[in-house]
Design a protein around this motif. Sequence first.
Motif, mmCIF file in Angstrom:
data_model
loop_
_atom_site.group_PDB
_atom_site.id
_atom_site.type_symbol
_atom_site.label_atom_id
_atom_site.label_comp_id
_atom_site.label_asym_id
_atom_site.label_seq_id
_atom_site.Cartn_x
_atom_site.Cartn_y
_atom_site.Cartn_z
ATOM 1 N N MET A 1 0.846 -1.192 0.000
ATOM 2 C CA MET A 1 0.000 0.000 0.000
ATOM 3 C C MET A 1 0.882 1.242 0.000
ATOM 4 N N GLU A 2 0.646 2.139 -0.942
ATOM 5 C CA GLU A 2 1.477 3.317 -1.106
ATOM 6 C C GLU A 2 0.664 4.597 -0.851
ATOM 7 N N PHE A 3 1.373 5.668 -0.489
ATOM 8 C CA PHE A 3 0.688 6.917 -0.202
ATOM 9 C C PHE A 3 -0.022 7.475 -1.437
ATOM 10 N N ARG A 4 0.546 7.252 -2.613
ATOM 11 C CA ARG A 4 -0.123 7.766 -3.814
ATOM 12 C C ARG A 4 -1.465 7.072 -4.035
ATOM 13 N N GLN A 5 -1.574 5.810 -3.602
ATOM 14 C CA GLN A 5 -2.862 5.110 -3.685
ATOM 15 C C GLN A 5 -3.856 5.714 -2.692
ATOM 16 N N LEU A 6 -3.374 6.018 -1.480
ATOM 17 C CA LEU A 6 -4.243 6.653 -0.477
ATOM 18 C C LEU A 6 -4.704 8.022 -0.964
ATOM 19 N N GLU A 7 -3.789 8.788 -1.550
ATOM 20 C CA GLU A 7 -4.138 10.110 -2.065
ATOM 21 C C GLU A 7 -5.171 10.011 -3.181
ATOM 22 N N ALA A 8 -5.012 9.024 -4.038
ATOM 23 C CA ALA A 8 -5.968 8.832 -5.133
ATOM 24 C C ALA A 8 -7.354 8.498 -4.586
ATOM 25 N N PHE A 9 -7.405 7.599 -3.616
ATOM 26 C CA PHE A 9 -8.691 7.206 -3.037
ATOM 27 C C PHE A 9 -9.366 8.396 -2.350
ATOM 28 N N CYS A 10 -8.621 9.141 -1.536
ATOM 29 C CA CYS A 10 -9.197 10.299 -0.839
ATOM 30 C C CYS A 10 -9.665 11.366 -1.827
ATOM 31 N N ALA A 11 -8.905 11.556 -2.889
ATOM 32 C CA ALA A 11 -9.291 12.555 -3.891
ATOM 33 C C ALA A 11 -10.594 12.171 -4.580
ATOM 34 N N ILE A 12 -10.778 10.893 -4.876
ATOM 35 C CA ILE A 12 -12.029 10.434 -5.492
ATOM 36 C C ILE A 12 -13.205 10.683 -4.558
ATOM 37 N N VAL A 13 -13.020 10.367 -3.272
ATOM 38 C CA VAL A 13 -14.087 10.578 -2.291
ATOM 39 C C VAL A 13 -14.429 12.067 -2.188
ATOM 40 N N GLU A 14 -13.404 12.907 -2.151
ATOM 41 C CA GLU A 14 -13.614 14.333 -1.895
ATOM 42 C C GLU A 14 -14.070 15.104 -3.127
ATOM 43 N N TRP A 15 -13.708 14.635 -4.313
ATOM 44 C CA TRP A 15 -14.107 15.341 -5.536
ATOM 45 C C TRP A 15 -15.259 14.668 -6.261
ATOM 46 N N SER A 17 -15.532 12.018 -8.249
ATOM 47 C CA SER A 17 -15.394 11.292 -9.511
ATOM 48 C C SER A 17 -13.920 10.991 -9.783
ATOM 49 N N PHE A 18 -13.675 9.980 -10.623
ATOM 50 C CA PHE A 18 -12.313 9.619 -11.006
ATOM 51 C C PHE A 18 -11.689 10.746 -11.833
ATOM 52 N N SER A 19 -12.475 11.328 -12.726
ATOM 53 C CA SER A 19 -11.930 12.345 -13.627
ATOM 54 C C SER A 19 -11.520 13.605 -12.860
ATOM 55 N N GLU A 20 -12.367 14.043 -11.910
ATOM 56 C CA GLU A 20 -12.028 15.230 -11.131
ATOM 57 C C GLU A 20 -10.830 14.964 -10.229
ATOM 58 N N ALA A 21 -10.775 13.776 -9.631
ATOM 59 C CA ALA A 21 -9.638 13.425 -8.782
ATOM 60 C C ALA A 21 -8.355 13.429 -9.596
ATOM 61 N N ALA A 22 -8.404 12.855 -10.800
ATOM 62 C CA ALA A 22 -7.222 12.826 -11.664
ATOM 63 C C ALA A 22 -6.769 14.234 -12.026
ATOM 64 N N ARG A 23 -7.754 15.106 -12.306
ATOM 65 C CA ARG A 23 -7.418 16.476 -12.687
ATOM 66 C C ARG A 23 -6.726 17.214 -11.547
ATOM 67 N N HIS A 24 -7.214 17.041 -10.325
ATOM 68 C CA HIS A 24 -6.631 17.754 -9.198
ATOM 69 C C HIS A 24 -5.290 17.162 -8.758
ATOM 70 N N TYR A 26 -3.235 15.904 -11.007
ATOM 71 C CA TYR A 26 -2.379 16.061 -12.192
ATOM 72 C C TYR A 26 -1.849 14.718 -12.698
ATOM 73 N N ILE A 27 -2.738 13.729 -12.727
ATOM 74 C CA ILE A 27 -2.406 12.423 -13.302
ATOM 75 C C ILE A 27 -3.537 12.016 -14.238
ATOM 76 N N THR A 28 -3.316 10.960 -15.010
ATOM 77 C CA THR A 28 -4.346 10.524 -15.947
ATOM 78 C C THR A 28 -5.410 9.696 -15.239
ATOM 79 N N GLN A 29 -6.587 9.608 -15.861
ATOM 80 C CA GLN A 29 -7.660 8.818 -15.262
ATOM 81 C C GLN A 29 -7.316 7.335 -15.201
ATOM 82 N N PRO A 30 -6.672 6.745 -16.256
ATOM 83 C CA PRO A 30 -6.262 5.334 -16.135
ATOM 84 C C PRO A 30 -5.301 5.095 -14.968
ATOM 85 N N THR A 31 -4.421 6.067 -14.715
ATOM 86 C CA THR A 31 -3.484 5.917 -13.591
ATOM 87 C C THR A 31 -4.219 5.872 -12.272
#
Length: 300
Positions: A1-15, A17-24, A26-31
Amino acid sequence: MEFRQLEAFCAIVEWGSFSEAARHLYITQPTISNHITSLEKTLNTRLLDRTTKSLSLTEDGRQFYEYARNLIRLREKTLQTFDKTRSNIIELGASSIPSAYILPEILSAYREKMPEIIFDVTQSDSQGILKELRTGNLDIGITGSHLSDEHFCCTPIYHDEMVLVTPNTPYYQKLKNEHASLNRLLQEPYLMRENGSNTRKHAEQFLESMGFDNTCLHIAAYMNDLESIKQSIIYGLGISILSKKVTKDLEKDHCVLTFPLSDTEVSRNYYLIYRKSRIISRQLWDFLKFVEHYHFTGTL
């Protein structure tokens, strides 16, 4: 488990959607999708229920979000404590009136004392700031809402008065000269603050205490921006109930008129709020004490 995975999960919850989380982030949606897939595989559970039309947290996802947010917060505080390039940043949030009329004076005075400190300021309505404090995204909040929560310190730092504000036109000048009653003034077009605004909450509570039915107000507009309300009053769109701190300069420049709400002062406080259990650096503690004991210029 990596911090970037935790950040991605929290960003999805807070924004939301996957697309908004990716935008904030600064990574791609597939990532970001790969991060969630890997995280769910590591935990051996599904965190998100997702379809083409909806996204929601599972029960495990709701529980894990709290753990993930706490881990990210602890990492940030650890870095701030030991990384000297980050330890001089203070993250604070303020609702609209403190952000525009209280913070500038405090921050300017503190920077004279501690010029190395950098402030990361978030502005939102009172409820938005309280939410950010609860999720740990802010070190400090300054709002007009008192927070009754044993996990937080909530200290009044500024006292203000509520007044009714009108355009400065011959029509309203006549009403002022006639000492028009509050009930008479409230027959005029009214500019209403947004839901979540503590100014709106205080105004509604006062009117209810006076036996006035808030549903009888003649609403001209709902506005979530304080500056828009001020300019709209100046140009004659309507009247509103605001903090006197907001209208002081406008009244001095003869742009608006103000009317007392009652024979006695109708007041409110602004509060300094922070979580008791938050890891507090020396710089943050110094700033908290500075704000708690600060003497404002021109205090009402």
